[in-house]
Scaffold this motif. Structure first.
Motif, mmCIF file in Angstrom:
data_model
loop_
_atom_site.group_PDB
_atom_site.id
_atom_site.type_symbol
_atom_site.label_atom_id
_atom_site.label_comp_id
_atom_site.label_asym_id
_atom_site.label_seq_id
_atom_site.Cartn_x
_atom_site.Cartn_y
_atom_site.Cartn_z
ATOM 1 N N ALA A 69 -15.139 32.747 -47.485
ATOM 2 C CA ALA A 69 -13.817 32.645 -48.099
ATOM 3 C C ALA A 69 -12.818 31.939 -47.192
ATOM 4 O O ALA A 69 -12.013 31.138 -47.664
ATOM 5 C CB ALA A 69 -13.306 34.038 -48.448
ATOM 6 N N ARG A 70 -12.844 32.224 -45.924
ATOM 7 C CA ARG A 70 -11.919 31.642 -44.942
ATOM 8 C C ARG A 70 -12.728 31.066 -43.790
ATOM 9 O O ARG A 70 -12.932 31.711 -42.763
ATOM 10 C CB ARG A 70 -10.955 32.706 -44.416
ATOM 11 N N ALA A 71 -13.192 29.834 -43.972
ATOM 12 C CA ALA A 71 -14.106 29.240 -42.997
ATOM 13 C C ALA A 71 -13.429 29.018 -41.647
ATOM 14 O O ALA A 71 -14.060 29.214 -40.607
ATOM 15 C CB ALA A 71 -14.658 27.927 -43.534
ATOM 16 N N LEU A 72 -12.182 28.629 -41.640
ATOM 17 C CA LEU A 72 -11.503 28.361 -40.368
ATOM 18 C C LEU A 72 -11.364 29.632 -39.545
ATOM 19 O O LEU A 72 -11.662 29.651 -38.350
ATOM 20 C CB LEU A 72 -10.134 27.734 -40.630
ATOM 21 N N TRP A 73 -10.939 30.700 -40.169
ATOM 22 C CA TRP A 73 -10.790 31.979 -39.463
ATOM 23 C C TRP A 73 -12.153 32.523 -39.027
ATOM 24 O O TRP A 73 -12.319 32.993 -37.904
ATOM 25 C CB TRP A 73 -10.094 32.997 -40.362
#
Length: 122
Positions: A69-73
């Motif tokens: 869902a939140r690849a960067l994090w």
């Protein structure tokens, strides 16, 4: 790529838990029985080993779980986990796969094709 990053993060975190159990257990054994430290070697940075034994697997599993869902994090958490394991335990026989899985998963999550979609948090 996000699926691969997720799997690598979770598997790396589980392997890091095994390393963490032994790292924390050895520091507790040396703290309780100083004779063991005399025979097998004392730990120089006991607090670093203990904190890393808990935080590194936690960061890796959380990063792997959120990388879809939140690849960067998620990628950032997995890279932080790999760096923390390398700093605390070094690169050896028992840490090469947890560090490698976390770092590879972190780079895969950061290199995921599409950027994260803006979503409201609540």
């Amino acid at each position: 790529m996000r699926n691969a990053a997720s799997m690598l993060g979770v598997i790396g975190g589980l392997l890091a838990m095994i390393v963490g159990f032994f790292g924390f257990g050895y520091t507790e054994l040396v703290r309780t029985y100083s004779e063991v430290g005399d025979a097998l070697g004392h730990v120089e940075q006991m607090d670093l080993i203990r904190i890393s034994s808990f935080l590194a697997p936690l960061l890796a599993i959380a990063g792997g779980a959120m990388s879809k869902a939140r690849a960067l994090w998620g990628g950032g958490l997995m890279l932080a986990s790999g760096a923390l394991m390398y700093h605390a335990f070094g690169f050896g026989v028992f840490t090469m796969f947890p560090i490698g899985f976390c770092v590879t998963g972190g780079f895969l999550a950061l290199a995921a094709g599409k950027p994260d979609e803006p979503k409201p948090h609540f």
